[in-house]
Design an enzyme around this catalytic site. Structure first.
Site, short mmCIF file in Angstrom:
data_model
loop_
_atom_site.label_atom_id
_atom_site.label_comp_id
_atom_site.label_asym_id
_atom_site.label_seq_id
_atom_site.Cartn_x
_atom_site.Cartn_y
_atom_site.Cartn_z
N ASP A 156 0.78 -1.27 0.08
CA ASP A 156 0.07 0.12 -0.07
C ASP A 156 0.84 1.16 -0.10
OD1 ASP A 156 -2.16 -1.88 0.09
OD2 ASP A 156 -2.07 -1.81 2.28
N GLU A 157 1.97 1.11 -0.65
CA GLU A 157 2.84 2.35 -0.84
C GLU A 157 2.42 3.47 -1.74
OE1 GLU A 157 3.82 -0.76 -1.36
OE2 GLU A 157 5.32 -1.32 0.25
N GLY A 158 1.44 3.05 -2.70
CA GLY A 158 0.87 3.73 -3.71
C GLY A 158 1.58 3.32 -5.14
N LYS A 159 1.69 2.12 -5.27
CA LYS A 159 2.25 1.41 -6.36
C LYS A 159 1.30 1.70 -7.47
CE LYS A 159 2.07 -2.50 -4.41
NZ LYS A 159 2.07 -2.20 -2.96
N GLN A 170 1.68 -6.59 -3.36
CA GLN A 170 2.41 -6.69 -2.18
C GLN A 170 3.52 -5.76 -2.00
OE1 GLN A 170 1.11 -9.90 -3.67
NE2 GLN A 170 -0.76 -8.46 -3.02
N THR A 210 -5.60 -11.98 3.69
CA THR A 210 -6.91 -11.13 3.25
C THR A 210 -7.96 -12.24 2.88
OG1 THR A 210 -6.06 -11.79 0.81
CG2 THR A 210 -5.55 -9.46 1.97
N ASN A 268 -5.38 -10.47 -3.59
CA ASN A 268 -5.05 -9.85 -2.35
C ASN A 268 -4.74 -8.39 -2.48
OD1 ASN A 268 -2.81 -10.68 -3.87
ND2 ASN A 268 -1.88 -11.41 -1.98
N GLY A 317 -4.55 -4.46 -3.68
CA GLY A 317 -5.61 -3.61 -4.06
C GLY A 317 -4.81 -2.17 -4.23
N HIS A 318 -4.79 -1.78 -5.62
CA HIS A 318 -3.90 -0.68 -6.29
C HIS A 318 -4.87 0.42 -6.65
CE1 HIS A 318 -0.38 -3.67 -7.21
NE2 HIS A 318 -0.82 -3.54 -5.83
N LEU A 358 4.09 12.09 0.79
CA LEU A 358 4.96 13.24 1.59
C LEU A 358 3.95 14.40 2.47
CD1 LEU A 358 7.55 14.08 2.57
CD2 LEU A 358 7.79 15.43 0.76
P1 GDP Z 1 -0.90 0.21 -3.70
O1 GDP Z 1 -1.18 -1.14 -3.03
O2 GDP Z 1 0.84 0.37 -3.34
O3 GDP Z 1 -1.12 0.41 -4.93
O4 GDP Z 1 -1.57 1.44 -2.74
P2 GDP Z 1 -3.03 1.60 -1.97
O5 GDP Z 1 -3.75 2.05 -3.27
O6 GDP Z 1 -3.41 0.45 -1.57
O7 GDP Z 1 -2.82 2.61 -1.15
C1 GDP Z 1 -2.26 3.98 -1.23
C2 GDP Z 1 -3.29 5.00 -0.95
O8 GDP Z 1 -2.81 6.33 -1.01
C3 GDP Z 1 -4.47 5.17 -2.18
O9 GDP Z 1 -5.61 5.64 -1.48
C4 GDP Z 1 -3.89 6.27 -3.06
O10 GDP Z 1 -4.90 6.95 -3.73
C5 GDP Z 1 -3.27 7.16 -1.76
N1 GDP Z 1 -2.15 7.99 -2.43
C6 GDP Z 1 -0.94 7.37 -3.38
N2 GDP Z 1 -0.16 8.37 -3.24
C7 GDP Z 1 -0.21 9.47 -2.44
C8 GDP Z 1 0.14 10.84 -2.16
O11 GDP Z 1 1.25 11.04 -2.44
N3 GDP Z 1 -0.69 11.45 -1.36
C9 GDP Z 1 -1.90 11.12 -0.80
N4 GDP Z 1 -2.28 11.93 0.24
N5 GDP Z 1 -2.31 9.75 -1.07
C10 GDP Z 1 -1.54 9.27 -1.99
P1 IMO Z 2 -1.04 -4.36 -2.03
O1 IMO Z 2 -0.54 -4.77 -3.40
C1 IMO Z 2 -0.97 -4.83 2.13
C2 IMO Z 2 -0.87 -8.99 3.82
C3 IMO Z 2 -2.08 -9.35 4.40
C4 IMO Z 2 -1.25 -10.35 5.41
C5 IMO Z 2 -0.26 -11.07 4.53
C6 IMO Z 2 -0.74 -12.49 4.03
O2 IMO Z 2 -2.23 -3.56 -2.09
O3 IMO Z 2 0.09 -3.53 -1.64
P2 IMO Z 2 -2.29 -13.16 1.86
O4 IMO Z 2 -3.93 -12.94 1.76
O5 IMO Z 2 -1.61 -12.39 0.83
O6 IMO Z 2 -2.08 -14.46 1.99
O7 IMO Z 2 -2.13 -12.40 3.39
O8 IMO Z 2 -0.33 -10.17 3.36
N1 IMO Z 2 -1.13 -8.44 2.26
C7 IMO Z 2 -1.15 -6.98 1.89
N2 IMO Z 2 -0.87 -5.94 2.80
N3 IMO Z 2 -1.15 -4.54 1.01
C8 IMO Z 2 -1.31 -5.73 0.01
O9 IMO Z 2 -1.30 -5.68 -1.22
C9 IMO Z 2 -1.39 -7.09 0.55
N4 IMO Z 2 -1.66 -8.30 0.33
C10 IMO Z 2 -1.39 -9.07 1.22
O10 IMO Z 2 -2.77 -8.24 5.07
O11 IMO Z 2 -0.94 -9.88 6.43
MG MG Z 3 -2.78 -1.72 -1.78
#
Ligand code: GDP
Ligand code: IMO
Ligand code: MG
Length: 430
Positions: free
Chosen positions: A13-16, A223, A128, A38, A40-41, A333
């Site tokens: 969930d870094e913002g990939k 992930q 998940t 699993n 969620g981007h 940031l």
């Molecule tokens: P991913 O799984 O790495 O693709 O990241 P997620 O989508 O799960 O979570 C990232 C969240 O941060 C999402 O809600 C994005 O819309 C949001 N996001 C991404 N980059 C930024 C940023 O620079 N600032 C803010 N405020 N939100 C961001």
């Molecule tokens: P994105 O791509 C954050 C975590 C689960 C659990 C562990 C194992 O959006 O960054 P799993 O269902 O994969 O067997 O669960 O991994 N996990 C994630 N955490 N972002 C994800 O994906 C994740 N996908 C799995 O919460 O701790």
């Molecule tokens: Mg995510």
């Protein structure tokens, strides 16, 4: 043009999704190489938000091929839901391809995932519950079903029968759960197979033809580094190789074709699920609450509240090393703009031993107490900054501090969820 692996550097969930969507137009194809639904981007375009689970984040660009690689596991129902969502919104999926070698998530994978988590009790992983672990387990046991098996009913039935011969007794006698028949699974999966038929292809051949024609590929990791089955915080990990090396095995493209490795790094850190997290702040603490709510740290896939903490430089350095990062995109940031001072962990104290590298032994890592450096905050809105120079000096200093910690250039700084809210500093292709 050069090909790039985009990889999560923390616990996901870094913002990939955001960065992938931002740069995808520079590439001829975007390939997911591991994981399944699993993931969620999030992509935000013109105020419209998409949460992608299976489909690569290049889908918004009609000229870009979107490929689900052989290293992925696919839930056909979720994939079809995503395809329908895009088609409804006028976003074509004609350029979407799914590797025939990707494994299929079956209903019993989800049942086993939930049952095993329940059996673990307080030692649960916090998965998940999408069936990811059991699907990869069956891949390794060589009783998995692949997307290509969906294309031939006789083959599908035969392989399914073999799998159920192992799975049904496990469900019945170990977990006291209902069993499955070949007919009932065929009744739900074969109609989906017909809809997916046009998308299923020999993706490895296709990608290598692209490479031979001088085209470029963006490999989209799901992930993240600390969730990698080999390099993460085992057993609190996912069941695939999320690190950059997974791009090669998960796509069939040779490593000599990969030029850059872009690590996506949040300006603080989050984790969903169980396992140690040295810089974690209690939700009840002021900083913990602020990061969660200002950062809107709630999961895209399960809606769970993410655990939040200060930036962990030990993990960042480790991610730079294990992935061979050439570039970093520092995201969110803007979320730190509310703090007067900001902490960064630069080392751990583990039972009296100082670590500046990630401890390999679980017992040391679990005992890690962060050693912090405190940096001044900037206390102003940076979400509209377009250039690095527009950022307040303290924000620039924070970016430089992380560059020094990781010994890696920060090529992008994201200051908001929209595509345009990204400062491009030194990206190779600009
Ligand atoms: P991913 O799984 O790495 O693709 O990241 P997620 O989508 O799960 O979570 C990232 C969240 O941060 C999402 O809600 C994005 O819309 C949001 N996001 C991404 N980059 C930024 C940023 O620079 N600032 C803010 N405020 N939100 C961001
Ligand atoms: P994105 O791509 C954050 C975590 C689960 C659990 C562990 C194992 O959006 O960054 P799993 O269902 O994969 O067997 O669960 O991994 N996990 C994630 N955490 N972002 C994800 O994906 C994740 N996908 C799995 O919460 O701790
Ligand atoms: Mg995510």
């Amino acid at each position: 043009m050069a090909s790039t692996v985009l990889v999560g550097t923390q616990w996901g969930d870094e913002g990939k999704g955001k960065i992938c969507d931002l740069i995808a137009s520079e590439f001829d194809a975007v390939v997911r190489y591991q994981g399944g639904n699993n993931a969620g981007h999030t992509i935000v375009v013109d105020d419209k938000k998409y949460g992608l689970h299976q489909v690569p984040s290049g889908i918004m660009y009609p000229d870009c091929l979107s490929v689900i690689g052989n290293g992925c596991v696919v839930n056909p129902a979720v994939l079809l839901e995503e395809i329908d969502m895009f088609e409804r919104d006028g976003i074509s999926t004609a350029n979407l391809k799914v590797s025939g070698n990707a494994h299929v998530i079956m209903p019993y994978h989800m049942a086993l995932d939930g049952a095993f988590e329940a059996r673990l009790g307080t030692a649960h992983i916090g998965t998940t519950k999408r069936g990811i672990g059991p699907c990869y387990q069956h891949k390794m046991e060589r009783i998995g079903l692949r997307m290509q098996d969906l294309l031939d009913e006789a083959v599908f039935r035969e392989k399914l029968e073999r799998a159920l011969a192992k799975v049904n007794p496990e469900l019945e006698f170990i977990y006291q759960l209902p069993t499955y028949t070949v007919d009932e699974i065929c009744a739900s999966y074969l109609p989906m197979a017909e809809r997916l038929r046009p998308y299923i292809c020999e993706a490895g051949i296709l990608l290598n033809e692209l490479v031979a024609a001088g085209k470029s590929i963006l490999f989209e990791g799901a992930q993240a580094t600390l969730l990698d089955i080999d390099h993460g915080t085992y057993p609190f990990v996912t069941s695939s190789n999320c690190t950059a090396g997974g791009a090669v095995t998960g796509s069939g493209v040779g490593m000599k074709h990969i030029d850059r490795v872009l690590g996506i790094m949040k300006a603080y850190i989050t984790r969903v699920g169980s396992g140690p997290m040295p810089t974690e702040l209690a939700y009840e603490s002021e900083a913990g609450h602020t990061l969660t709510e200002v950062g809107a740290e709630y999961g895209v896939t399960t809606g769970r509240r993410r655990r939040c903490g200060w930036f962990d430089g030990v993990i960042a350095r480790y991610a730079a090393q294990v992935n061979g990062l050439t570039d970093i995109a520092l995201t969110k940031l803007d979320v730190l703009s509310v703090f007067d001072t900001i902490k960064v962990c630069t080392a751990y104290d583990c039972n009296g031993v100082r670590y500046t590298s990630l401890p390999e032994h679980q017992a040391s890592f679990a005992a890690a107490v962060p050693v912090y450096t405190e940096l001044p905050g900037w206390n102003c809105d940076i979400s509209q900054c377009k250039t690095f120079e527009e950022l307040p000096q303290a924000a620039q200093d924070y970016v430089h501090f992380i560059e020094e910690l990781t010994n890696t250039q920060i090529s992008f700084v994201a200051v908001g969820p929209e595509r345009e809210q990204t400062i491009v500093r030194s990206w190779a292709y600009q």
